[in-house]
Design a protein around this motif. Structure first.
Motif, PDB file in Angstrom:
ATOM      1  N   THR A   1     -37.571  16.190   8.630  1.00 49.73           N
ATOM      2  CA  THR A   1     -36.684  15.108   8.187  1.00 49.73           C
ATOM      3  C   THR A   1     -35.308  15.675   7.837  1.00 49.73           C
ATOM      4  OG1 THR A   1     -38.616  13.977   7.278  1.00 49.73           O
ATOM      5  CG2 THR A   1     -36.473  13.163   6.571  1.00 49.73           C
TER       6      THR A   1
ATOM      7  N   HIS B   1     -33.615  17.023  11.221  1.00 46.12           N
ATOM      8  CA  HIS B   1     -33.538  16.132  12.375  1.00 46.12           C
ATOM      9  C   HIS B   1     -32.106  15.605  12.569  1.00 46.12           C
ATOM     10  CE1 HIS B   1     -34.506  13.223  15.378  1.00 46.12           C
ATOM     11  NE2 HIS B   1     -34.194  12.186  14.601  1.00 46.12           N
ATOM     12  N   GLY B   2     -31.604  15.778  13.777  1.00 52.80           N
ATOM     13  CA  GLY B   2     -30.271  15.236  14.093  1.00 52.80           C
ATOM     14  C   GLY B   2     -29.137  16.056  13.510  1.00 52.80           C
ATOM     15  N   ARG B   3     -29.432  17.169  12.821  1.00 53.06           N
ATOM     16  CA  ARG B   3     -28.380  17.979  12.191  1.00 53.06           C
ATOM     17  C   ARG B   3     -27.777  18.936  13.220  1.00 53.06           C
ATOM     18  NH1 ARG B   3     -27.127  19.187   6.999  1.00 53.06           N
ATOM     19  NH2 ARG B   3     -28.905  18.162   6.012  1.00 53.06           N
ATOM     20  N   GLU B   4     -26.444  18.985  13.313  1.00 52.47           N
ATOM     21  CA  GLU B   4     -25.773  19.956  14.190  1.00 52.47           C
ATOM     22  C   GLU B   4     -25.112  20.991  13.282  1.00 52.47           C
ATOM     23  OE1 GLU B   4     -25.811  20.207  17.464  1.00 52.47           O
ATOM     24  OE2 GLU B   4     -27.071  18.422  17.713  1.00 52.47           O
TER      25      GLU B   4
ATOM     26  N   ASN C   1     -28.669  23.023  17.164  1.00 48.37           N
ATOM     27  CA  ASN C   1     -29.338  21.757  16.861  1.00 48.37           C
ATOM     28  C   ASN C   1     -30.476  21.983  15.842  1.00 48.37           C
ATOM     29  OD1 ASN C   1     -31.869  19.907  17.714  1.00 48.37           O
ATOM     30  ND2 ASN C   1     -29.936  18.775  17.899  1.00 48.37           N
TER      31      ASN C   1
ATOM     32  N   LYS D   1     -29.791  16.232   3.082  1.00 49.52           N
ATOM     33  CA  LYS D   1     -29.344  15.240   4.069  1.00 49.52           C
ATOM     34  C   LYS D   1     -28.807  13.984   3.388  1.00 49.52           C
ATOM     35  CE  LYS D   1     -30.882  13.785   8.590  1.00 49.52           C
ATOM     36  NZ  LYS D   1     -32.036  13.742   9.465  1.00 49.52           N
TER      37      LYS D   1
ATOM     38  N   ASP E   1     -33.214  20.290  15.176  1.00 51.70           N
ATOM     39  CA  ASP E   1     -34.570  20.136  15.726  1.00 51.70           C
ATOM     40  C   ASP E   1     -34.980  21.391  16.496  1.00 51.70           C
ATOM     41  OD1 ASP E   1     -35.392  17.200  15.202  1.00 51.70           O
ATOM     42  OD2 ASP E   1     -33.314  17.073  15.869  1.00 51.70           O
TER      43      ASP E   1
ATOM     44  N   TYR F   1     -39.772  16.694  14.650  1.00 50.16           N
ATOM     45  CA  TYR F   1     -39.599  15.447  13.898  1.00 50.16           C
ATOM     46  C   TYR F   1     -40.609  14.379  14.331  1.00 50.16           C
ATOM     47  CZ  TYR F   1     -37.508  11.393  11.649  1.00 50.16           C
ATOM     48  OH  TYR F   1     -37.305  10.282  10.873  1.00 50.16           O
TER      49      TYR F   1
ATOM     50  N   GLU G   1     -28.539  10.870   3.527  1.00 54.73           N
ATOM     51  CA  GLU G   1     -28.967   9.559   4.039  1.00 54.73           C
ATOM     52  C   GLU G   1     -30.026   8.992   3.103  1.00 54.73           C
ATOM     53  OE1 GLU G   1     -30.527   9.974   7.960  1.00 54.73           O
ATOM     54  OE2 GLU G   1     -28.701  10.907   8.758  1.00 54.73           O
TER      55      GLU G   1
END
Length: 1512
Positions: free
Chosen positions: A705, A708-711, A747, A620, A749, A760, A622
């Motif tokens: 983590t 999370h939020g990954r498409e 998605n 990820k 999650d 998450y 970030e």
């Protein structure tokens, strides 16, 4: 100090004594105590700390202090009391008064205490003989378990007890030294431990104690710090310096009330400098302490470090167990003098046990006690002990030392060596009980009882209690509990341990480098293996599995590296437990400091791993997610580290810890982390494990983590392909967990929720739970570590084979060795003309022998122009100080040197050495290395079969073995196993076996012995030398190195070759009757006579400057070269060279071969021995079976009744991954076991050409394979059937065939290959773990082949586990129908106007799977697979490859066997070592430099001593 004597006397406690005018030491010590008010008026310059710094601030002062130490190092308490203190130099007098009285002008109370004991009896477990361990005995014990448990339940002890020591009485005043005399096993150690209160391994202690009036219970509970037991082995942290070691001890014992209000630092510096000056350690400050494996200070210096550490405790009573073990005679004397000096300076008491003590050591003691098989037979003044036994009727030979005489008295009557006075034959006691009765009825015993009463009456308990209470209060640091044993408070202990922890990390930089580099390498491999899982801009569902595999592997690696904690904990435990017994600090303080000191390195390791394993695969993108990644990994690493530390704390040895918890913990952590067995598939009855598994929480945090939020873009839509090109996304669904019909993206999650039941919203909660777990294990560790016990000790215990247990007690296990006449008859046959036999034997000579080795870029000469000869029937001693080249010369003569340059002649009958030379000689090395699992008779038969000529019939060989057993007096324990020291033969019995093993080989030419008496007590040494004498008298040539023998031993030799440093000759010639010939030469050259009672061996060593009290001015090598004796000796060698060539040579062609036995005989004998080695190692076999059986059962039950679902197929796949890990554990176990036989072969059997090295490797491999197959069979039953796999013959049969019969051959050959090229077991384990982990990584379980970068494909192809996995998974899934669980179904809507059957018909035909509701018009429920083979096909597993995989395994097995033999040859036979190649430092630094300059004897008196310490 110039304040008037009257003033001091007025304040003295002992008003009567202090007015004596004699300036004796005792009086001045008493009169030195002055109350505080006088001190306040004193001039600052007279204060003692100024004197101390004054003395230590310049060279002259240091020399004066050293001189004083030398002056008082030989004085007993009686002499010290008369020692004129007033004549001492002013500074020294004040210093000595301060130390001696310990009652300073500031009113600091001393903690002095003596000890008295009466009728002291220690009861322990009776362990004199037992049945030797074997698999049969283990099965018997299991059968007897119910009866044993019943006895325990009924509280009936079924353990036999015996009195280890009984009825011991004695008094040791402060300032006195007591010498404990007794043979090994007599109870000396037990007496010392009992007096010191170290009674943990005893069942009961009876009798009366008086520590200045206090009983033992009170003394141990309140004032344990005043009583110190010093074990025989020096336990120190090897990689910190001498200064750091001593400073730490002093800091832990710095009292609160210090003289002149010195600061803590001043106190530590002053006392350290003082003690290190007195004991000659100042030059070693910056040197590591070292141990047997780590280079550091010398053995004698390490002993003195132990002494300074013990002195820093400020105790009153010290017990030194076998204090001079491993030291030569001069170093032993030096150490004994050091104890005497400390006792005299500090007025404490010392109780010392030494096994071979010279007369000058014995004279240092005030009192002696003699023990005979646990019974006390004398206690009293040391100078009256000999007289007591002489009056009993024993005769002491002139030159026998007192200690030797007292030990000889305690020999079994049948084996006695002492003469009895005429008329006393029937009066002398003949057994332990008779000696004891004689003692209890003697006047000397009454005197001891009287002394005890006087002592008891003189010391009122209240007075001592008050004095010790005050002293204790003055010692305890502020904030420390009044009742505490420890001087400094808990947090200060933690702080000091922490400082030392950082010093240890700094000292052991190699471990740190290896640790960090393993994280870097593993990170790079993993990172590149998962390189760029998906495009940075868009992740796909195809990469989702790989992300899970990567996170799981990294998590596992971060956790499992903590397994090393187990080994580290056991390495440091003896040191920490010793410090606890010294009352230095709580063990928990050491546990707590580890958190802080280990953290920086572990943090750095995680940082390195995180950087490479996060950014190369591009996880990820970030910053927050990256820092969370580091945080989660660091937390789980700390947590597992404390779990493994906790494991070590709760077990008693490393093998158990690794076997039970290492693998168990690892499997539990691994299976229930949630990757190989997702939470939804866990069985409800065992699911609770994941709640207590820190890895579950860490894995959830990492996964949630990351996703999370990954498409994720869908990689495979259902339906798609031919016929579905124009279908709308509304009528498709992604083939992935968490997919929603009609959506192109999945998605993250939803994916982890459906796949792993993770979310998450739990990420931070899970991290918090792991923090709690970490804290929980820290607290558990800290509490439990307080209860750590020292490793259990016990006396020597003979282990017999079943059916051979003797009826007599083991006190008389040693039978008498053969006399000269018996020896001659046995070796040469009856009625043989001995002179004729000797005349026909060969003579070995050597002349102009030089030996040079490369050293430090240049060369060093170890032998210089040495000449000599050995004649049949004669015994030649080879002597010299440490480092003179004795063993070197022996090795050169025995042709056992494989480096350096040898020049000169070595001849047999004046002709070059025949090809049979090696086989005609026997060589008894100093270390007694034997296979522990064999009996004495089996060891000798093994040697006879393989080392006597092949032509000798087997019956004759066996008959000869029986002869040798009788000659050596070993018939009573011929069927006892050799065992390890403590459990098996004692030191003397081992030495006899070493000699026996060489004798059964029938050395016709010569027998070499290297220090056969070292480590023995004086009586055993005498017995061995007597045997050698009889051997020589029957015609054997003997050449023997010997280290400073006693006079009685020395006179048994015929000839002496004496060397000095540099391998230079000082004497070669006859010794003569009563050493007359030898003494004649040395007295003439030195002008000093040898006294009647003096030991000639010590006398000559002192003459040449090699002894303990030696001082040589002339160069004795030059004197020898110029002497007529040298010319005569050279002439004699030349004469032999003229006469001998005419003799016929007896070069037997059969002896010319390297090995006596044929290869097939070698294989047969070694195979039988290896089989016995395994059969008699039940601990290893039990650990093997328990470990693999229980682990396989655990896996089988975790995957109980695998379903017909898609999840069932992946479970079959992942369970094989777990099963492979059992093999890893079995390889690590196998290393430890195989290493012992490798070491024995390399140390002894290789050099004596017993058998070829390849025989050892092949036999061990064959037997190990056999046992491992039986283990694998147990695994198969425990794993295959509970999981409910296919029971048909083609499936279960192939799995059995491959897993039970083929796979063990592969991993045993692989494991032995790793071991046989590694320098040691830890290295082998490390190499194996890394290689095995890499193979697991590349076998396609964590990262499917399709996602691997092309670079790593070759590793996938070459990893043997790829084929193992394929062969084992195939039978589990082949032909098994898939019945999808509801959450595994792909649910989509057909286009309007179509039902599900019509819509998906073409897709199902082209692909796999089946439809549940063909007639439905919405929510088509499609299962993507028909049989489980299709599920594992994406991992490249195919059923039809199974026989191909079988063939590949044999290629790997052949490669392993070839590699094992080739690598052993290159690394161990040709000695091209891995260590030297990997020692990068040497590439840049050149050869190793010597340590600090070797120190000469620190207590060697010099003529100026008396002068330096007197008033000027």
């Amino acid at each position: 100090m110039s304040s008037s004597g009257e003033e001091k006397e007025r304040y003295s406690k002992s008003h009567d004594d202090s007015h004596s005018d004699a300036g004796s030491y005792a009086d001045s010590a008493v009169s030195y105590e002055v109350p505080r008010e006088i001190d306040e008026n004193q001039d600052v310059n007279t204060q003692l700390s100024r004197h101390l710094s004054n003395i230590l601030s310049n060279e002259e002062g240091i020399e004066r202090l050293q001189s004083m130490a030398r002056v008082i190092s030989t004085k007993t308490k009686k002499e010290m009391d008369k020692f004129e203190v007033n004549e001492l130099d002013f500074d020294l007098r004040s210093l000595l008064n301060y130390l001696r009285s310990r009652q300073l002008e500031q009113g600091i109370e001393p903690g002095d205490s003596g000890v008295a004991f009466r009728n002291l009896t220690s009861i322990g477990v009776d362990a004199s003989a037992a049945y030797g361990p074997s698999v049969e005995e283990m099965l018997r014990d299991i059968g007897n378990l119910p009866a044993h448990l019943l006895n325990v339940f009924k509280k009936k002890g079924d353990v036999p007890l015996r009195k280890i020591i009984q009825n011991c009485t004695g008094v040791v005043e402060s300032g006195e030294m007591l010498f404990v005399v007794g043979r090994p096993g007599a109870g000396c150690s037990t007496l010392l431990k009992t007096i010191s209160g170290e009674t943990g391994d005893m069942v009961e202690v009876q009798g009366d104690f008086s520590y200045d009036g206090l009983d033992q219970q009170e003394m141990m509970s309140k004032y344990k710090g005043y009583v110190v037991y010093c074990p025989e082995l020096d336990f120190h942290f090897p990689k910190i310096t001498v200064k750091e070691t001593i400073d730490f001890a002093l800091k832990c014992k710095t009292p609160r009330t210090r003289i002149d209000n010195m600061t803590r630092k001043e106190y530590v510096d002053s006392l350290r400098d003082l003690w290190c000056t007195v004991f000659g350690l100042r030059h070693t400050y910056a040197t590591n302490v070292g141990n047997d494996f780590v280079r550091g200070v010398s053995g004698g210096e390490r002993k003195r470090v132990s002494l300074v550490e013990a002195q820093a405790m400020g105790a009153s009573i010290y017990s030194w167990d076998n204090a001079t073990r491993g030291l030569d005679a001069s170093t032993a004397l030096e150490f004994a003098q050091a104890i005497r000096t400390a006792t005299n300076m500090m007025n404490n008491s010392a109780i010392v046990a030494i096994y071979q003590a010279g007369e000058n050591i014995y004279e240092l003691f005030d009192k002696t006690t003699v023990l005979y098989n646990g019974r006390q037979i004398y206690f009293g003044p040391a100078d009256q002990a000999v007289g007591y036994f002489e009056r009993m009727g024993w005769v002491k030979p002139n030159r026998m030392t007192s200690a030797e005489f007292l030990t000889s008295v305690t020999v079994d009557f049948e084996n006695r060596t002492l003469d009895i006075k005429p008329g006393f034959e029937d009066k002398v006691p003949k057994s332990g009980s008779e000696f004891e009765t004689y003692w209890l009825n003697s006047a000397e015993y009454q005197q001891v009882l009287q002394e005890y009463e006087d002592y008891h009456n003189r010391h009122a308990p209240e007075e001592t209690r008050d004095r010790l209470e005050v002293a204790k209060k003055q010692r305890l640091q502020k904030g420390q509990r009044g009742s505490s044993q420890f001087v400094v408070n808990y947090w200060t202990q933690v702080y000091y341990c922490m400082i030392r922890g950082f010093q240890r990390v700094k000292g052991d930089s190699t471990y740190t480098k290896v640790y960090l580099s393993s994280f870097l390498i593993k990170g790079l491999i993993v990172g590149s293996m998962f390189h760029n899982i998906d495009n940075k801009k868009q992740s796909t569902t195809e990469g989702a599995y790989s992300r899970g595999g990567l996170l799981f592997y990294v998590l596992l690696f971060a956790s499992v590296t903590s397994l090393a904690e187990i080994g580290n904990s056991f390495a440091t435990r003896p040191i920490v437990v010793k410090h606890k017994s010294y009352s230095m600090y709580h063990i928990s303080a050491e546990s707590l400091q580890a958190i802080i000191t280990e953290f920086p390195v572990k943090f750095l390791a995680i940082l390195i791993l995180s950087f490479v394993s996060y950014w190369i695969p591009v996880l990820k993108y970030e910053a927050g997610a990256f820092f969370q990644y580091i945080l989660y990994l660091l937390t789980v690493q700390q947590c597992t580290s404390f779990i493994f530390k906790f494991v070590a704390t709760t077990t008693t040895d490393g093998v158990t810890a690794h076997a039970t918890w290492g693998v168990y913990g690892f499997l539990i952590l691994c299976i229930y982390a949630g990757f190989v067995l997702p939470m939804g598939q866990m069985h409800h009855w065992i699911k609770w494990i994941h709640f207590i598994n820190p890895l579950t929480y860490a894995f959830e945090s990492l996964m949630s983590t990351e996703f999370h939020g990954r498409e994720m873009l869908c990689s495979q839509l259902i339906p798609s392909g031919p016929g579905y090109e124009n279908v709308s996304i509304a009528n498709q669904i992604c083939n992935s967990a968490g997919a929603v019909k009609g959506q192109l993206y999945v998605n993250g999650d939803a994916y982890i929720d459906k796949s792993y039941h993770f979310g998450y919203d739990h990420a931070w909660r899970s991290w918090g739970i792991n923090i709690v777990w970490t804290f929980f294990y820290i607290v558990l560790n800290v509490i439990l570590s307080e209860y750590s016990k020292p490793l259990a000790a016990g006396g020597d215990l003979l282990l017999y084979k079943r059916g051979h247990m003797p009826s007599f007690g083991t006190e008389s296990a040693d039978a008498k060795t053969a006399s000269r006449e018996e020896m001659m008859a046995a070796l040469n046959g009856p009625d043989v003309d001995l002179e004729k036999v000797i005349a026909s034997k060969d003579v070995f000579t050597w002349n102009h022998l030089n030996y040079t080795i490369p050293y430090d870029g240049a060369t060093r000469q170890l032998l210089s122009d040495v000449f000599g000869y050995v004649k049949p029937g004669k015994m030649t001693a080879l002597m010299g100080e440490s480092g003179a080249g004795k063993t070197t010369l022996l090795n050169v003569l025995a042709q056992r040197i494989n480096m350096g340059v040898i020049t000169g002649d070595m001849l047999v009958n004046a002709k070059p050495l025949p090809a049979s030379f090696n086989r005609s000689c026997g060589y008894v090395a100093q270390a007694d290395n034997h296979m522990a699992e064999l009996s004495v008779r089996e060891s000798l038969r093994f040697a006879a079969q393989l080392r006597q000529p092949n032509s000798t019939p087997l019956e004759e060989k066996m008959e000869y073995v029986e002869k040798i057993i009788t000659l050596l007096g070993m018939q009573n324990y011929a069927e006892a196993l050799v065992g390890k020291t403590g459990r098996g033969l004692n030191v003397e019995q081992r030495k006899k076996l070493s000699i026996g093993v060489e004798l059964v080989a029938k050395p016709s030419l010569l027998l070499f012995l290297d220090e056969p008496t070292s480590g023995l007590d004086s009586q055993s040494a005498w017995s061995i030398v007597q045997f050698m004498r009889a051997l020589a008298d029957s015609g054997q040539s003997i050449l023997c190195t010997i280290h400073q023998p006693s006079a009685t031993l020395f006179e048994q030799f015929d000839r002496l070759l004496l060397l000095k440093k540099g391998g230079k000759m000082v004497y070669f010639g006859d010794i003569g009757p009563n050493s007359a010939t030898l003494l004649n030469y040395f007295e003439r050259q030195s002008g000093v006579k040898c006294g009647v009672s003096e030991n000639p061996a010590e006398y000559i060593l002192n003459c040449i400057g090699a002894g303990a009290t030696a001082s040589a001015s002339a160069d004795w090598h030059d004197l020898w070269q110029a002497s007529p004796e040298c010319a005569a000796a050279r002439e004699e060698v030349e004469e032999l060279h003229r006469v001998l060539p005419s003799r016929p040579t007896t070069d037997d062609p059969e002896l010319a071969g390297r090995f006596a036995a044929s290869f097939s005989t070698q294989m047969k004998c070694v195979l039988h021995r290896t089989y016995l080695q395994f059969w008699r190692s039940p601990v290893y076999i039990r650990a093997k079976f328990l470990e693999c059986g229980s682990c396989a059962l655990f896996i089988g039950l975790s995957y109980l009744h695998v379903k017909h679902t898609v999840g069932g197929a992946t479970a079959a796949f992942s369970s094989i991954f777990m099963v492979l890990i059992i093999a890893l554990a079995m390889i690590n176990q196998l290393h430890v076991f195989a290493y012992d036989s490798r070491e024995l072969y390399e140390v002894r059997e290789a050099a004596s050409n017993t058998f070829h090295w390849s025989v050892l490797l092949l036999c061990h491999f064959l037997v190990e394979c056999g046992w491992t197959m039986v283990c694998q069979f147990v695994c198969w039953i425990c794993y295959y059937w509970p999981a409910g796999y296919n029971g048909s013959a083609p499936h279960a049969g192939f799995f059995f065939f491959f897993y039970v019969l083929v796979f063990p051959i592969y991993f045993v050959s692989y494991g032995l290959w790793i071991l046989y090229f590694s320098p040691d077991v830890p290295s082998a384990s490390m190499i194996n773990s890394n290689l095995f982990a890499a193979m697991l990584l590349f076998c396609g379980i964590l990262q499917p082949k399709s996602k691997m970068p092309g670079f790593w494909w070759f590793m996938y192809r070459t990893s043997p586990l790829t084929y193992v996995v394929e062969a084992l998974v195939g039978p589990l899934v082949h032909g098994k129908k898939v019945i999808c669980d509801p959450h595994e179904l792909a649910v989509m809507d057909p286009p309007s106007g179509q039902n599900c059957g019509d819509y998906l018909n073409r897709y199902i035909t082209d692909n796999t799977g089946y439809l549940l509701n063909p007639s439905a018009t919405e929510n088509c429920e499609y299962c993507p697979y028909s049989v489980q083979d299709e599920v594992v096909a994406r991992f490249d597993v195919k059923w039809h490859h199974r026989w191909r995989d079988f063939g590949f395994m044999w290629i790997y097995i052949c490669f392993n066997i070839f590699a094992m033999l080739a690598c052993y040859y290159i690394m161990r036979v040709k000695v091209w070592s891995l260590k030297s190649v990997l020692d990068f430092k040497s590439w840049f630094n050149g050869p190793r430099k010597e340590r600090h300059e070797a120190d000469t004897n620190v207590f060697k008196a010099t003529p100026a001593d008396e002068q330096k310490v007197k008033k000027q």
